[in-house]
Motif scaffolding. Structure first.
Motif, PDB file in Angstrom:
ATOM      1  N   GLY B 170       0.818  -1.194   0.000  1.00 23.40           N
ATOM      2  CA  GLY B 170       0.000   0.000   0.000  1.00 23.40           C
ATOM      3  C   GLY B 170       0.858   1.253   0.000  1.00 23.40           C
ATOM      4  O   GLY B 170       2.000   1.262  -0.476  1.00 23.40           O
ATOM      5  N   TRP B 171       0.262   2.313   0.533  1.00 25.13           N
ATOM      6  CA  TRP B 171       0.967   3.602   0.536  1.00 25.13           C
ATOM      7  C   TRP B 171       1.126   4.144   1.960  1.00 25.13           C
ATOM      8  O   TRP B 171       1.597   5.250   2.136  1.00 25.13           O
ATOM      9  CB  TRP B 171       0.184   4.618  -0.295  1.00 25.13           C
ATOM     10  CG  TRP B 171       0.176   4.322  -1.762  1.00 25.13           C
ATOM     11  CD1 TRP B 171      -0.788   3.664  -2.449  1.00 25.13           C
ATOM     12  CD2 TRP B 171       1.193   4.658  -2.690  1.00 25.13           C
ATOM     13  NE1 TRP B 171      -0.458   3.567  -3.779  1.00 25.13           N
ATOM     14  CE2 TRP B 171       0.770   4.183  -3.947  1.00 25.13           C
ATOM     15  CE3 TRP B 171       2.411   5.312  -2.611  1.00 25.13           C
ATOM     16  CZ2 TRP B 171       1.523   4.340  -5.112  1.00 25.13           C
ATOM     17  CZ3 TRP B 171       3.157   5.485  -3.772  1.00 25.13           C
ATOM     18  CH2 TRP B 171       2.720   4.978  -5.009  1.00 25.13           C
ATOM     19  N   ALA B 172       0.762   3.350   2.909  1.00 24.37           N
ATOM     20  CA  ALA B 172       0.718   3.897   4.257  1.00 24.37           C
ATOM     21  C   ALA B 172       2.080   3.785   4.947  1.00 24.37           C
ATOM     22  O   ALA B 172       3.004   3.156   4.426  1.00 24.37           O
ATOM     23  CB  ALA B 172      -0.334   3.151   5.079  1.00 24.37           C
ATOM     24  N   ALA B 173       2.166   4.400   6.084  1.00 26.89           N
ATOM     25  CA  ALA B 173       3.396   4.364   6.877  1.00 26.89           C
ATOM     26  C   ALA B 173       3.542   2.990   7.549  1.00 26.89           C
ATOM     27  O   ALA B 173       2.651   2.160   7.477  1.00 26.89           O
ATOM     28  CB  ALA B 173       3.354   5.456   7.939  1.00 26.89           C
ATOM     29  N   THR B 174       4.688   2.773   8.178  1.00 31.25           N
ATOM     30  CA  THR B 174       4.970   1.475   8.784  1.00 31.25           C
ATOM     31  C   THR B 174       4.846   1.584  10.291  1.00 31.25           C
ATOM     32  O   THR B 174       5.622   2.288  10.927  1.00 31.25           O
ATOM     33  CB  THR B 174       6.402   1.034   8.442  1.00 31.25           C
ATOM     34  OG1 THR B 174       6.627   1.299   7.073  1.00 31.25           O
ATOM     35  CG2 THR B 174       6.602  -0.431   8.725  1.00 31.25           C
ATOM     36  N   THR B 561      -2.056  12.444   5.632  1.00 31.18           N
ATOM     37  CA  THR B 561      -1.235  11.336   5.176  1.00 31.18           C
ATOM     38  C   THR B 561      -2.129  10.129   4.970  1.00 31.18           C
ATOM     39  O   THR B 561      -3.232  10.064   5.512  1.00 31.18           O
ATOM     40  CB  THR B 561      -0.131  10.994   6.197  1.00 31.18           C
ATOM     41  OG1 THR B 561      -0.747  10.733   7.443  1.00 31.18           O
ATOM     42  CG2 THR B 561       0.867  12.113   6.328  1.00 31.18           C
ATOM     43  N   VAL B 562      -1.598   9.187   4.215  1.00 33.74           N
ATOM     44  CA  VAL B 562      -2.388   8.013   3.865  1.00 33.74           C
ATOM     45  C   VAL B 562      -2.808   7.283   5.139  1.00 33.74           C
ATOM     46  O   VAL B 562      -1.994   7.040   6.029  1.00 33.74           O
ATOM     47  CB  VAL B 562      -1.551   7.081   2.965  1.00 33.74           C
ATOM     48  CG1 VAL B 562      -2.295   5.787   2.715  1.00 33.74           C
ATOM     49  CG2 VAL B 562      -1.237   7.762   1.653  1.00 33.74           C
ATOM     50  N   GLY B 563      -4.084   6.978   5.198  1.00 36.47           N
ATOM     51  CA  GLY B 563      -4.591   6.250   6.352  1.00 36.47           C
ATOM     52  C   GLY B 563      -5.238   7.152   7.372  1.00 36.47           C
ATOM     53  O   GLY B 563      -5.869   6.649   8.302  1.00 36.47           O
ATOM     54  N   GLY B 621      -1.043  12.691   1.273  1.00 36.91           N
ATOM     55  CA  GLY B 621       0.332  12.378   0.860  1.00 36.91           C
ATOM     56  C   GLY B 621       0.901  11.225   1.665  1.00 36.91           C
ATOM     57  O   GLY B 621       0.275  10.700   2.584  1.00 36.91           O
ATOM     58  N   LEU B 622       2.103  10.881   1.303  1.00 39.61           N
ATOM     59  CA  LEU B 622       2.784   9.817   2.036  1.00 39.61           C
ATOM     60  C   LEU B 622       3.247  10.332   3.388  1.00 39.61           C
ATOM     61  O   LEU B 622       3.549  11.512   3.526  1.00 39.61           O
ATOM     62  CB  LEU B 622       4.029   9.367   1.259  1.00 39.61           C
ATOM     63  CG  LEU B 622       3.868   8.312   0.187  1.00 39.61           C
ATOM     64  CD1 LEU B 622       5.220   8.002  -0.393  1.00 39.61           C
ATOM     65  CD2 LEU B 622       3.259   7.065   0.780  1.00 39.61           C
ATOM     66  N   ALA B 623       3.322   9.429   4.331  1.00 39.30           N
ATOM     67  CA  ALA B 623       3.878   9.811   5.627  1.00 39.30           C
ATOM     68  C   ALA B 623       5.366  10.121   5.463  1.00 39.30           C
ATOM     69  O   ALA B 623       6.056   9.469   4.678  1.00 39.30           O
ATOM     70  CB  ALA B 623       3.696   8.677   6.618  1.00 39.30           C
ATOM     71  N   ALA B 624       5.806  11.134   6.182  1.00 33.10           N
ATOM     72  CA  ALA B 624       7.208  11.534   6.065  1.00 33.10           C
ATOM     73  C   ALA B 624       8.137  10.397   6.469  1.00 33.10           C
ATOM     74  O   ALA B 624       9.231  10.236   5.920  1.00 33.10           O
ATOM     75  CB  ALA B 624       7.464  12.755   6.937  1.00 33.10           C
ATOM     76  N   SER B 625       7.702   9.568   7.411  1.00 35.13           N
ATOM     77  CA  SER B 625       8.600   8.522   7.909  1.00 35.13           C
ATOM     78  C   SER B 625       8.900   7.470   6.843  1.00 35.13           C
ATOM     79  O   SER B 625       9.925   6.792   6.906  1.00 35.13           O
ATOM     80  CB  SER B 625       7.970   7.854   9.132  1.00 35.13           C
ATOM     81  OG  SER B 625       6.747   7.254   8.767  1.00 35.13           O
ATOM     82  N   GLU B 626       8.010   7.343   5.853  1.00 33.85           N
ATOM     83  CA  GLU B 626       8.242   6.323   4.832  1.00 33.85           C
ATOM     84  C   GLU B 626       9.467   6.628   3.981  1.00 33.85           C
ATOM     85  O   GLU B 626      10.046   5.738   3.366  1.00 33.85           O
ATOM     86  CB  GLU B 626       7.022   6.198   3.918  1.00 33.85           C
ATOM     87  CG  GLU B 626       5.975   5.236   4.389  1.00 33.85           C
ATOM     88  CD  GLU B 626       6.510   3.883   4.787  1.00 33.85           C
ATOM     89  OE1 GLU B 626       6.776   3.060   3.906  1.00 33.85           O
ATOM     90  OE2 GLU B 626       6.687   3.646   6.002  1.00 33.85           O
ATOM     91  N   SER B 627       9.849   7.890   3.919  1.00 34.32           N
ATOM     92  CA  SER B 627      11.010   8.238   3.096  1.00 34.32           C
ATOM     93  C   SER B 627      12.325   7.896   3.777  1.00 34.32           C
ATOM     94  O   SER B 627      13.369   7.911   3.140  1.00 34.32           O
ATOM     95  CB  SER B 627      10.982   9.733   2.773  1.00 34.32           C
ATOM     96  OG  SER B 627       9.836  10.019   2.016  1.00 34.32           O
ATOM     97  N   ARG B 628      12.271   7.605   5.051  1.00 36.82           N
ATOM     98  CA  ARG B 628      13.519   7.245   5.763  1.00 36.82           C
ATOM     99  C   ARG B 628      13.745   5.748   5.566  1.00 36.82           C
ATOM    100  O   ARG B 628      13.376   4.929   6.385  1.00 36.82           O
ATOM    101  CB  ARG B 628      13.394   7.603   7.236  1.00 36.82           C
ATOM    102  CG  ARG B 628      13.188   9.099   7.450  1.00 36.82           C
ATOM    103  CD  ARG B 628      12.772   9.395   8.863  1.00 36.82           C
ATOM    104  NE  ARG B 628      13.791   9.002   9.822  1.00 36.82           N
ATOM    105  CZ  ARG B 628      13.526   8.666  11.076  1.00 36.82           C
ATOM    106  NH1 ARG B 628      12.277   8.648  11.481  1.00 36.82           N
ATOM    107  NH2 ARG B 628      14.503   8.318  11.887  1.00 36.82           N
ATOM    108  N   THR B 629      14.367   5.435   4.468  1.00 36.50           N
ATOM    109  CA  THR B 629      14.454   4.030   4.065  1.00 36.50           C
ATOM    110  C   THR B 629      15.765   3.350   4.460  1.00 36.50           C
ATOM    111  O   THR B 629      16.003   2.211   4.087  1.00 36.50           O
ATOM    112  CB  THR B 629      14.294   3.906   2.546  1.00 36.50           C
ATOM    113  OG1 THR B 629      15.220   4.797   1.934  1.00 36.50           O
ATOM    114  CG2 THR B 629      12.896   4.243   2.136  1.00 36.50           C
ATOM    115  N   ALA B 630      16.609   4.054   5.181  1.00 33.23           N
ATOM    116  CA  ALA B 630      17.850   3.401   5.635  1.00 33.23           C
ATOM    117  C   ALA B 630      17.481   2.215   6.519  1.00 33.23           C
ATOM    118  O   ALA B 630      16.464   2.242   7.212  1.00 33.23           O
ATOM    119  CB  ALA B 630      18.709   4.389   6.406  1.00 33.23           C
ATOM    120  N   PRO B 631      18.238   1.142   6.477  1.00 30.04           N
ATOM    121  CA  PRO B 631      17.851  -0.043   7.253  1.00 30.04           C
ATOM    122  C   PRO B 631      18.001   0.173   8.746  1.00 30.04           C
ATOM    123  O   PRO B 631      18.952   0.793   9.220  1.00 30.04           O
ATOM    124  CB  PRO B 631      18.796  -1.134   6.750  1.00 30.04           C
ATOM    125  CG  PRO B 631      19.951  -0.404   6.185  1.00 30.04           C
ATOM    126  CD  PRO B 631      19.460   0.909   5.693  1.00 30.04           C
TER     127      PRO B 631
END
Lengths: 311, 710
Positions: B170-174, B561-563, B621-631
């Motif tokens: 989906g498009w939501a945050a984690t 944000t989505v959701g 829009g997308l949640a800002a936290s989703e862009s922090r994709t570092a492991p």
């Protein structure tokens, strides 16, 4: 063996550190009884006149006799002292055995010291030979001040030798003791006696009077051990497992045979043999010594001379 | 027969001990130095009676006791006989937790994740129970444990494969924390429901996720993780890691002087390899063109705010796109025009706006403007004939003086249409006006007898007005002192909801629903003569809360944000609730009647409420936290108290198998308990040995005594 209450118990005696004191104690105790004894004083001076022969030392010419008889006689003194006695002490390791708190060597040393003291006090010349498988030390028979001390020091030496070998020491003694005298051999004689007769005969042949004192521990005689154990020979280090209960009879029989052998040798050679068990008071031993001397009847040299003459 | 502790078998060597002791006894106790051994027999010692093994039964009994003890200590057990009962594989209870957040749209990691899930399904044994869950902001049960365990293994596998194929990211945050917590509890709960026989199943969550650092893990540290639930993490990784995200900054057009620009935030992930990006509008407008790009330099792991030229009078939403990174799931935002909402607050009272001793002075200052809202306070002197019906967008009516008869009708109607009224009882008359409005004209109001000061207590934090204070940090109202307040006798306000009381129990804040709106009464004024309320930090939030009480938060925030759940309740003076919502991908969502929030914000884009051309719009829009994709390091989960299942290598597998064998052996041994019988037998043997030895000793003693007598 019987012990008297008047005598010093050997164990008590052995506690006296100084050998000289020990000897003194024995001799004084013995002499106090000796004063009442009939065997007092056997030392006699001896002189002899012999016709002078060329080659004799002129110092010994009896000029007074020459004046009287106009003949040259050599005045010959037997000795300055009446007795030259060499005490021969076995210092082998087998002498180190003792079941009474002191060893046979202690007893033998005290015995020798006592004899020395006694003889010195009688102004006799006493010498000392100690040996094991070799001759360890040799102190010639002398009578002079300090000689007794020297004997004592020599006696103080500990048992150091290994096995008992009578052959070599007796041969050496025969070589070194030229003058006839008395030889007292103190040993346990727990070694083969095959050659003993030869050696002693040699000594006898040189004119010595020989006394043989065998010192034995009561344990050696009775063999009163209970538990089986590994018996280790003090001299050879050989170990033999022995159950005393079974081996006792055999042992005693063999020991008796051994002693009987020695006795027969002595009898054949005219050697006075005495057996001292270490629990016998030394006074008794001394008494027996004197008794044997008395039994011989006279002084050794004279006796020997008389014997020779008789022969 | 097998042994649990075979090392103890070495104790059998102890059997040789009695023989050894015997041998030692055979040798003489000691050595006796003797003067000569020439009179002893040179032959070796005879074997005496003592040296022989003369008591075989004793020796055998002792050896037997030792053997039994050694075997007992080695803990023997029969593997063959009862093994079948224990070797039953209890199976596992596996919850496959699949991350379906927006970041899983990167590259091919979704396919990778699905493949891993399928492999776990394939590897499962028939006795395993499998549940399939997906999560982003919310957890979704795709296949429940009951559903999967009711099927045959083949059918179950087919169902799981089928559901996996249907699942899409989906498009939501984690929200990783909530998902893990919930699944763990589900695992425990479903296990408790089953019979005792199955409670031995090992419970395991297999988390298949990109484990991005922006995942929310908050609830995990707070509660106890079930001890028997293990977590194993299957991390899926994209082939390229550079990812930059684009977000609208909060209050995007906050500054009135910069109405022709919006502020956007460009975030670069910590493990990016590039740092140069471009921003570009899609579509045409007076201030920008598609040709014009804005270069943005963002180092990995940091973010930049960029002011982008923007047309505030845009007729339809425009799309701002970021380029230059590897993954474009978070590279575009929809920007709508920002319409400033004008709200009016009617103040019914005679005091002037500049009088700090009055009530209006504070009301004027309680509603600061922001980029989305402009509030005007309109004074309405009580002598005025009526409130002008032309006044639109009235968000709040503050009544500070007694109402005239003619004013009641309008106010009642306003409230019933969804308006909010606030009566400030700075005098007993206002209190009575409130009573009259709510249908209790005969209220006996009197001035309260205050000794020193009064304080607020017994506050109803469940009500929206006070809900924002429902936190220990903000819930303290005792610092607000009240010098004067009004009260009524008796229980006349029983049908009203009391939101707060004074410390003597007198109602302080009372509210009553009137149609779709409400009327609220403050039993004291906030001006300095009555209380410290206006000077406290609680005043502005209270007033704004009242303003938004019925208007909802729609006006304040138009970007979601989505959701997010979006309130769609119609406000006063606005058209009725729409019946349909148009989504960004031209889908239409029908709303049920009475639905006050819209929750189907599953796709980012622009949503329109209703069919009319000029209906309210909002962008999602997308949640800002989703862009922090570092492991995110897996150890973080471990630090939060979740026991991680170690990753399986051949060595660890072998070790685990060995451990399992050992455990089984322990269990078998524990059931059979052969060692007890062995110990018993050893005791018996020892007793027999004691008896035999005693008898033998006695006989020997008798023999000795007889020997002694003879």
């Amino acid at each position: 063996m019987t012990t008297s209450g008047d005598f010093i118990d050997p164990l008590t005696l052995m506690r006296i550190k100084s050998l000289e004191l020990r000897a003194k104690a024995v001799v004084e105790g013995f002499q106090s009884g000796l004063n009442r004894s009939p065997y007092h004083g056997f030392s006699v001076e001896f002189t002899e006149y012999r016709q002078y022969a060329p080659g004799d030392d002129v110092r010994y010419l009896d000029w007074k006799l020459y004046a009287r008889s106009d003949r040259f006689y050599i005045k010959r003194f037997e000795d300055e002292t009446n007795l030259r006695c060499h005490l021969i002490l076995d210092m082998s390791r087998s002498m180190g055995y003792g079941s009474l708190g002191y060893s046979k060597a202690d007893y033998a040393r005290t015995l020798v010291a006592t004899l020395s003291y006694f003889l010195v006090s009688q102004r006799d010349a006493v010498g000392l030979v100690t040996f094991a498988d070799q001759m360890e030390s040799f102190v010639p028979a002398r009578f002079r001040t300090g000689h007794l001390r020297r004997l004592m020091v020599t006696l103080e030496q500990q048992v150091a030798g290994k096995s008992t070998d009578l052959d070599v020491p007796l041969e050496k003694i025969a070589e070194r003791v030229a003058r006839r005298g008395m030889l007292v051999l103190v040993s346990d004689l727990l070694s083969p006696i095959d050659t003993l007769e030869n050696r002693l005969a040699h000594l006898r042949a040189r004119g010595h009077e020989v006394l043989l004192f065998q010192v034995l521990d009561p344990a050696e005689l009775n063999f009163d051990f209970d538990n089986p154990a590994l018996f280790e020979d003090a001299e050879t280090g050989r170990k033999i497992y022995v159950d005393p209960n079974t081996a006792r009879a055999n042992y005693q029989q063999r020991l008796e045979e051994h002693i009987a052998g020695i006795r027969s040798i002595c009898d054949r050679l005219g050697i006075s043999y005495r057996q001292f068990v270490t629990d016998t008071p030394l006074e008794v031993a001394m008494g027996e010594f004197l008794r044997s001397r008395q039994h011989k009847g006279s002084l050794p040299a004279r006796t020997s001379a008389a014997n020779r003459r008789a022969a | 027969m097998s042994f649990l502790a075979p090392l103890f078998i070495a104790g059998l060597a102890a059997v040789s001990l009695p023989v050894l002791f015997h041998m030692i006894r055979r040798t003489p106790r000691g050595r006796i130095p003797f003067s000569t051994v020439m009179f002893f027999d040179p032959s070796p010692p005879q074997i005496t009676r003592r040296s022989r093994l003369d008591n075989w039964p004793l020796l055998l009994l002792r050896a037997l006791a030792l053997i039994l003890l050694a075997i007992a200590f080695a803990r023997p057990f029969w593997r063959a006989t009862t093994g079948a009962n224990v070797a039953v594989n209890d199976g596992r209870q596996i919850a496959i937790l699949l991350d379906s957040s927006a970041s899983m749209r990167r590259g091919k990691i979704w396919n990778d994740a699905v493949a891993r899930a399928e492999r776990i399904v394939d590897d499962a044994t028939p006795v395993d129970r499998i549940g399939l869950f997906t999560f982003d902001r919310t957890l979704k049960q795709v296949v429940g444990f009951e559903e999967s365990s009711s099927l045959e293994p083949a059918a179950r596998k087919k169902l799981l494969h089928q559901r996996l194929a249907e699942t899409k990211p989906g498009w939501a945050a984690t929200d990783l924390g909530e998902a893990l917590q919930y699944v763990a509890e589900t695992l425990v709960a479903t296990d408790v429901k089953t019979t005792d026989q199955q409670s031995g199943k090992s419970k395991e969550i297999v988390l298949i996720s990109d484990m991005q650092v922006g995942s929310q893990t908050r609830p995990l540290g707070r509660s106890q993780w079930p001890a028997d639930v293990k977590l194993s993490v299957e991390r899926v990784k994209p082939s390229s890691t550079t990812n930059a995200g684009l977000q609208l900054a909060r209050s995007a057009a906050a500054r009135p002087t910069e109405e022709d620009k919006i502020r956007v935030r460009v975030v670069n992930a910590a493990n990016s390899t590039r740092e140069q990006f471009q921003l570009r509008w899609q579509g045409d407008g007076p201030f920008y063109s598609t040709e014009q790009t804005i270069d943005v330099y963002v180092p990995p792991g940091s973010s930049r705010i960029v002011r982008v030229p923007f047309d505030p009078n845009l007729s339809s939403p425009a799309k701002l796109v970021l380029t230059g990174d590897d993954h474009d799931f978070d590279n575009s935002i929809s920007v709508d025009r920002t319409t400033v909402q004008n709200l009016n607050v009617l103040y019914v009272g005679s005091d002037t706006a500049s009088d700090p001793d009055g009530l209006r002075f504070y009301i004027e200052r309680a509603f600061p403007d922001n980029g989305l809202r402009r509030v005007t306070v309109i004074g309405q002197p009580p002598g005025a004939p009526a409130i002008s019906p032309d006044t639109h967008n009235v968000g709040l009516v503050v009544v500070a003086e007694p109402l005239l008869e003619k004013q009641f009708d309008w106010l009642r109607r306003h409230a019933e249409e969804g308006g909010t009224l606030l009566f400030v009882a700075s005098s007993a008359d206002v209190y009575q006006s409130f009573g009259k409005l709510i249908g209790k004209p005969d209220l006996k109001v009197r001035e309260a007898d205050v000794a020193g000061y009064a304080m607020l207590g017994d506050i109803d934090f469940a009500h929206p007005l006070f809900a924002s204070f429902d936190d220990p940090r903000f819930a303290d109202f005792t610092s607000i002192h009240f010098w004067k307040y009004r009260q009524i006798d008796g229980d006349k306000l029983a049908d009203c909801r009391v939101l707060a009381r004074f410390d003597d129990g007198t109602p302080a804040v009372v509210t009553k629903q009137l149609g779709r709106g409400s009327a609220t009464l403050f039993a004291s004024g906030w001006h300095p003569a009555d209380s410290q309320l206006a000077l406290s930090t609680k005043f502005v939030p209270l007033m704004n809360g009242l303003l938004e009480l019925n208007a909802g938060r729609l006006d304040r925030q138009r970007h979601y944000t989505v959701g997010d759940a979006i309130p769609i309740a119609a406000r006063a003076n606005e058209s009725a609730t729409p019946s349909v919502v148009h989504g960004p991908e031209s889908q239409t969502i029908q709303l049920t009647s009475g639905q006050r929030t819209f929750t189907d914000t599953v796709v980012p884009g622009v949503y329109r409420l209703g069919d009319a051309p000029d209906v309210p719009r909002f962008t999602v829009g997308l949640a800002a936290s989703e862009s922090r994709t570092a492991p995110m390091p897996v150890e973080k989960l471990e630090a939060l108290g979740i026991p991680l299942k170690p990753t399986e290598t051949p060595a660890t597998k072998a070790a685990a198998a060995q451990r399992e064998r050992q455990l089984k052996a322990v269990e078998l041994e524990g059931r059979q308990k052969i060692w007890r019988w062995l110990i018993l037998a050893a005791i018996v043997a020892l007793m027999a040995e004691t008896w035999l030895a005693g008898r033998t000793t006695k006989q020997i003693a008798i023999g000795h005594a007889e020997g002694a007598e003879s």
